[in-house]
Design a protein around this motif. Structure first.
Motif, PDB file in Angstrom:
ATOM      1  N   ALA A   1       0.837  -1.201   0.000  1.00  0.00           N
ATOM      2  CA  ALA A   1       0.000   0.000   0.000  1.00  0.00           C
ATOM      3  C   ALA A   1       0.871   1.249   0.000  1.00  0.00           C
ATOM      4  O   ALA A   1       0.581   2.224  -0.711  1.00  0.00           O
ATOM      5  N   ALA A   2       1.942   1.241   0.778  1.00  0.00           N
ATOM      6  CA  ALA A   2       2.836   2.403   0.830  1.00  0.00           C
ATOM      7  C   ALA A   2       3.517   2.627  -0.517  1.00  0.00           C
ATOM      8  O   ALA A   2       3.583   3.764  -1.005  1.00  0.00           O
ATOM      9  N   LEU A   3       4.006   1.561  -1.133  1.00  0.00           N
ATOM     10  CA  LEU A   3       4.664   1.701  -2.436  1.00  0.00           C
ATOM     11  C   LEU A   3       3.673   2.126  -3.519  1.00  0.00           C
ATOM     12  O   LEU A   3       4.022   2.916  -4.403  1.00  0.00           O
ATOM     13  N   ALA A   4       2.444   1.634  -3.446  1.00  0.00           N
ATOM     14  CA  ALA A   4       1.418   2.067  -4.403  1.00  0.00           C
ATOM     15  C   ALA A   4       1.118   3.552  -4.223  1.00  0.00           C
ATOM     16  O   ALA A   4       0.957   4.285  -5.207  1.00  0.00           O
ATOM     17  N   ALA A   5       1.069   4.003  -2.974  1.00  0.00           N
ATOM     18  CA  ALA A   5       0.845   5.424  -2.701  1.00  0.00           C
ATOM     19  C   ALA A   5       1.998   6.264  -3.243  1.00  0.00           C
ATOM     20  O   ALA A   5       1.781   7.315  -3.862  1.00  0.00           O
ATOM     21  N   PHE A   6       3.223   5.807  -3.017  1.00  0.00           N
ATOM     22  CA  PHE A   6       4.396   6.524  -3.544  1.00  0.00           C
ATOM     23  C   PHE A   6       4.305   6.624  -5.058  1.00  0.00           C
ATOM     24  O   PHE A   6       4.458   7.692  -5.638  1.00  0.00           O
ATOM     25  N   ALA A   7       4.072   5.479  -5.718  1.00  0.00           N
ATOM     26  CA  ALA A   7       4.059   5.441  -7.180  1.00  0.00           C
ATOM     27  C   ALA A   7       2.951   6.315  -7.759  1.00  0.00           C
ATOM     28  O   ALA A   7       3.184   7.093  -8.691  1.00  0.00           O
ATOM     29  N   ALA A   8       1.747   6.201  -7.209  1.00  0.00           N
ATOM     30  CA  ALA A   8       0.626   6.998  -7.721  1.00  0.00           C
ATOM     31  C   ALA A   8       0.860   8.479  -7.498  1.00  0.00           C
ATOM     32  O   ALA A   8       0.653   9.297  -8.407  1.00  0.00           O
ATOM     33  N   GLY A   9       1.317   8.839  -6.322  1.00  0.00           N
ATOM     34  CA  GLY A   9       1.561  10.245  -6.018  1.00  0.00           C
ATOM     35  C   GLY A   9       2.643  10.854  -6.879  1.00  0.00           C
ATOM     36  O   GLY A   9       2.486  11.953  -7.426  1.00  0.00           O
ATOM     37  N   ILE A  10       3.746  10.138  -7.041  1.00  0.00           N
ATOM     38  CA  ILE A  10       4.852  10.642  -7.858  1.00  0.00           C
ATOM     39  C   ILE A  10       4.442  10.734  -9.327  1.00  0.00           C
ATOM     40  O   ILE A  10       4.756  11.709 -10.011  1.00  0.00           O
ATOM     41  N   ALA A  11       3.722   9.718  -9.814  1.00  0.00           N
ATOM     42  CA  ALA A  11       3.290   9.728 -11.215  1.00  0.00           C
ATOM     43  C   ALA A  11       2.361  10.898 -11.498  1.00  0.00           C
ATOM     44  O   ALA A  11       2.531  11.615 -12.501  1.00  0.00           O
ATOM     45  N   VAL A  12       1.389  11.127 -10.619  1.00  0.00           N
ATOM     46  CA  VAL A  12       0.459  12.237 -10.829  1.00  0.00           C
ATOM     47  C   VAL A  12       1.183  13.572 -10.678  1.00  0.00           C
ATOM     48  O   VAL A  12       0.958  14.497 -11.466  1.00  0.00           O
ATOM     49  N   LEU A  13       2.060  13.678  -9.696  1.00  0.00           N
ATOM     50  CA  LEU A  13       2.819  14.915  -9.495  1.00  0.00           C
ATOM     51  C   LEU A  13       3.630  15.274 -10.733  1.00  0.00           C
ATOM     52  O   LEU A  13       3.541  16.391 -11.258  1.00  0.00           O
ATOM     53  N   CYS A  14       4.406  14.317 -11.233  1.00  0.00           N
ATOM     54  CA  CYS A  14       5.237  14.574 -12.418  1.00  0.00           C
ATOM     55  C   CYS A  14       4.383  14.775 -13.664  1.00  0.00           C
ATOM     56  O   CYS A  14       4.677  15.651 -14.488  1.00  0.00           O
ATOM     57  N   GLY A  15       3.333  13.977 -13.810  1.00  0.00           N
ATOM     58  CA  GLY A  15       2.441  14.131 -14.962  1.00  0.00           C
ATOM     59  C   GLY A  15       1.734  15.472 -14.964  1.00  0.00           C
ATOM     60  O   GLY A  15       1.576  16.111 -16.010  1.00  0.00           O
ATOM     61  N   TRP A  16       1.302  15.924 -13.795  1.00  0.00           N
ATOM     62  CA  TRP A  16       0.606  17.206 -13.674  1.00  0.00           C
ATOM     63  C   TRP A  16       1.538  18.346 -14.085  1.00  0.00           C
ATOM     64  O   TRP A  16       1.138  19.255 -14.817  1.00  0.00           O
ATOM     65  N   LEU A  17       2.783  18.268 -13.626  1.00  0.00           N
ATOM     66  CA  LEU A  17       3.764  19.302 -13.991  1.00  0.00           C
ATOM     67  C   LEU A  17       4.102  19.245 -15.476  1.00  0.00           C
ATOM     68  O   LEU A  17       4.205  20.279 -16.136  1.00  0.00           O
ATOM     69  N   ALA A  18       4.274  18.033 -16.004  1.00  0.00           N
ATOM     70  CA  ALA A  18       4.629  17.878 -17.418  1.00  0.00           C
ATOM     71  C   ALA A  18       3.506  18.382 -18.327  1.00  0.00           C
ATOM     72  O   ALA A  18       3.771  18.926 -19.405  1.00  0.00           O
TER      73      ALA A  18
END
Length: 160
Positions: free
Chosen positions: A90-107
């Motif tokens: 669950a923690a790794l899924a949270a990390f991955a989803a958060g980082i992906a959305v963060l970077c995608g939102w900025l990109a």
């Protein structure tokens, strides 16, 4: 310089022990120095990455500070501050989803519409809750204690 040394050593040690060690035993029989080799390689790789970013920074200090604060928020709010339960999946899924959305939102340039931390934090919490509520993560407290103790010794991971 002391702070940089510490950060490099921690990043390399975590990579060697927690990431590489999950799929490949970093310290097999007859090779006790394998962890040291992986850690040295990690120090070299992280130092090279930091030097490359420092020589050609993709933004100013304000942008990097905002990005790092957002990154900390999406990684640690669901797992530590909210205490949502769950396990490492669950923690790794949270990390991955958060980082992906963060970077995608900025990109995508959507940070002009809504600050990137809000959708990334939402995705991170949602991913953590989805995995946690799936029912597969109801850990026995004794098993959780054993897993925490494993983090501080060099023995093989306990079997679930």
């Amino acid at each position: 310089m002391s702070s940089l040394d510490s950060v490099l050593l921690v990043a390399a040690s975590v990579t060697a022990r927690d990431l590489i060690g999950r799929w490949r035993s970093p310290a097999g029989p007859g090779e006790p120095d394998r962890v040291v080799r992986w850690t040295r390689l990690g120090v070299f790789a992280f130092a090279g990455l930091a030097a490359a970013i420092a020589l050609n920074p993709p933004g100013g200090i304000v942008e990097w500070t905002i990005f790092s604060g957002s990154l900390f928020a999406v990684c640690f709010v669901p797992t530590i501050l909210l205490r949502l339960g769950g396990n490492e999946t669950a923690a790794l899924a949270a990390f991955a989803a958060g980082i992906a959305v963060l970077c995608g939102w900025l990109a995508a340039g959507l940070d002009e519409v809504v600050h990137e931390v809000f959708p990334a934090l939402f995705a991170s919490v949602a991913a953590h809750m989805a995995i946690s509520l799936s029912g597969d993560v109801a850990a026995d407290p004794a098993q959780a204690d054993s897993q925490v103790r494993h983090c501080f010794d060099c023995e093989a991971a306990p079997d679930a």
